[in-house]
Design a protein around this motif. Structure first.
Motif, short mmCIF file in Angstrom:
data_model
loop_
_atom_site.label_atom_id
_atom_site.label_comp_id
_atom_site.label_asym_id
_atom_site.label_seq_id
_atom_site.Cartn_x
_atom_site.Cartn_y
_atom_site.Cartn_z
N GLN A 53 0.76 -1.14 -0.21
CA GLN A 53 0.18 -0.03 -0.01
C GLN A 53 0.76 1.21 0.08
O GLN A 53 0.74 2.14 -0.76
CB GLN A 53 -1.04 -0.17 1.12
CG GLN A 53 -2.08 -0.98 1.34
CD GLN A 53 -1.34 -2.45 2.10
OE1 GLN A 53 -0.28 -2.52 2.01
NE2 GLN A 53 -2.22 -3.17 2.58
N ALA A 54 2.08 1.37 0.88
CA ALA A 54 2.60 2.32 0.85
C ALA A 54 3.51 2.54 -0.46
O ALA A 54 3.57 3.81 -0.87
CB ALA A 54 3.71 2.38 2.31
N ALA A 55 4.10 1.53 -0.94
CA ALA A 55 4.79 1.47 -2.33
C ALA A 55 3.82 2.12 -3.49
O ALA A 55 4.32 2.78 -4.16
CB ALA A 55 5.16 0.07 -2.50
N GLN A 56 2.55 1.68 -3.42
CA GLN A 56 1.75 2.14 -4.35
C GLN A 56 1.57 3.56 -4.32
O GLN A 56 1.32 4.26 -5.31
CB GLN A 56 0.42 1.31 -4.44
CG GLN A 56 -0.63 1.84 -5.55
CD GLN A 56 -0.08 1.16 -6.66
OE1 GLN A 56 -0.02 -0.19 -6.75
NE2 GLN A 56 -0.01 1.74 -7.78
N LEU A 57 1.30 4.15 -2.91
CA LEU A 57 1.26 5.68 -2.59
C LEU A 57 2.38 6.27 -3.12
O LEU A 57 1.93 7.40 -3.93
CB LEU A 57 0.94 5.81 -1.23
CG LEU A 57 -0.34 5.47 -0.69
CD1 LEU A 57 -0.27 5.58 1.16
CD2 LEU A 57 -1.25 6.36 -1.05
N LEU A 58 3.61 5.90 -3.14
CA LEU A 58 4.83 6.49 -3.40
C LEU A 58 4.71 6.57 -5.02
O LEU A 58 4.97 7.55 -5.63
CB LEU A 58 5.89 6.26 -2.79
CG LEU A 58 6.23 6.41 -1.50
CD1 LEU A 58 7.28 5.89 -0.77
CD2 LEU A 58 6.39 7.92 -1.22
N ALA A 59 4.51 5.27 -5.62
CA ALA A 59 4.59 5.03 -7.14
C ALA A 59 3.51 5.81 -7.65
O ALA A 59 3.92 6.74 -8.79
CB ALA A 59 4.05 3.73 -7.46
N ASP A 60 2.22 6.27 -7.16
CA ASP A 60 1.29 7.11 -8.04
C ASP A 60 1.83 8.51 -7.69
O ASP A 60 1.54 9.19 -8.64
CB ASP A 60 -0.01 6.76 -6.82
CG ASP A 60 -0.66 5.73 -7.19
OD1 ASP A 60 -0.20 4.73 -8.20
OD2 ASP A 60 -1.51 5.35 -6.32
N GLN A 61 2.37 9.04 -6.51
CA GLN A 61 2.83 10.40 -6.40
C GLN A 61 3.97 10.59 -7.48
O GLN A 61 4.04 11.86 -7.97
CB GLN A 61 3.42 10.53 -5.00
CG GLN A 61 3.95 11.97 -4.81
CD GLN A 61 4.47 12.06 -3.52
OE1 GLN A 61 4.03 11.52 -2.64
NE2 GLN A 61 5.51 13.07 -3.15
N PHE A 62 4.71 9.68 -7.78
CA PHE A 62 5.90 10.10 -8.66
C PHE A 62 5.42 9.55 -10.26
O PHE A 62 6.29 9.52 -10.92
CB PHE A 62 7.15 9.08 -8.44
CG PHE A 62 7.53 9.54 -6.80
CD1 PHE A 62 7.64 10.64 -6.66
CD2 PHE A 62 7.96 8.60 -5.99
CE1 PHE A 62 7.96 11.26 -5.16
CE2 PHE A 62 8.65 8.96 -4.77
CZ PHE A 62 8.39 10.30 -4.35
#
Length: 286
Positions: free
Chosen positions: A124-133
């Motif tokens: 979930q955290a990985a996806q949040l950062l991926a989305d942001q970038f």
């Protein structure tokens, strides 16, 4: 044997066009990440002190704090210098494809170029950062291709005790740093973590809320971890790594979105070898 002038001219034009399209995407990536390379106050965060303050927190609280810092730019700038991974492949229908995509040279870390810790994260955290970038998580095939193209292939260093503790995350990062002679990698580094990946295998698992992990290649090119969805998606340990893949790629020198390729049955196998290739995200019903 010399090429006829017309053939030579066509080949030259193709090469120039290919370079131009690649440079456009690379320029786009540089503009995307420019803000994260600035020396803002959060970049000067004392990483060791921060992590020591988080060491006893539950995973969710720890990741909330980590994401806040990382989203504001407390990440090593070298990891935003995305590298191109290119290869040729032939689909099961005989279609030949030239594939290129761009990846972070190392796994997501918190800190700055002089002091950082590669940080395992839940999907979930990985996806949040991926989305942001404006990025995605890789597929198993992408992980394999990244390893093939890596300039720095390191020997995996498994640990066995307290695998899910932040202290072990930090210890493992120190061991990797020693392998690199405490130098910042100048190219793609691989063989140091299993990848948190996107895979429709989590959808076919009879148990809900799974995370897919894969990789951690040994020097003979074989992954220690085959595709695995046995962990619940709130689990994370020292061996997990998050590598970002930029959202756009080239397919036969044509810029396309990776999600569109994954959702195209005729093209998806160029970057995916799941039984069912389809764009997949964490945080949605799975």
């Amino acid at each position: 044997m010399r090429l006829p002038k017309i053939a030579l001219c066509i080949a030259t034009i193709f090469i120039l066009q290919s370079c131009s399209v690649s440079k456009n995407i690379e320029k786009e990536i540089a503009q995307q990440f420019h803000v994260y390379k600035k020396n803002t106050p959060v970049n000067s965060t004392n990483v060791d002190s921060l992590l020591n303050n988080l060491i006893h927190l539950p995973v969710r609280q720890r990741e909330d704090a980590l994401i806040e810092y990382m989203s504001q730019g407390s990440m090593p700038a070298y990891n935003f210098q995305f590298k191109k991974v290119s290869y040729q492949t032939t689909t099961s229908t005989g279609k030949k494809l030239n594939v290129s995509f761009w990846v972070s040279p190392d796994y997501i870390a918190i800190g700055h170029n002089k002091n950082y810790v590669r940080m395992p994260l839940t999907p979930q955290a990985a996806q949040l950062l991926a989305d942001q970038f404006n990025c995605l998580l890789p597929t198993t095939k992408m992980v394999d291709e990244i390893y093939k193209k890596a300039q720095l292939k390191l020997v995996p260093l498994p640990l066995t005790e307290n695998r899910d503790s932040l202290a072990t995350f930090m210890k493992h990062n120190d061991l990797i740093s020693l392998q690199l002679d405490k130098k910042t990698p100048s190219g793609i580094v691989s063989g140091i973590k299993k990848d948190v990946i996107q895979s429709t295998a989590v959808l076919s698992n009879p148990k809900p809320n799974r995370v897919a992990i894969y990789g951690w290649h040994t020097l003979d090119g074989k992954p220690i971890q085959q595709l695995y969805t046995g962990h619940v998606d709130w689990y994370v340990d020292y061996s997990h790594g998050v590598r970002l893949v930029y959202k756009k790629m080239l397919l036969n020198n044509r810029p396309v979105f990776i999600t569109d390729v994954l959702n195209n049955p005729e093209l998806s196998e160029s970057i995916c070898n799941d039984n069912l290739c389809k764009s997949m995200r964490y945080g949605e019903a799975n």
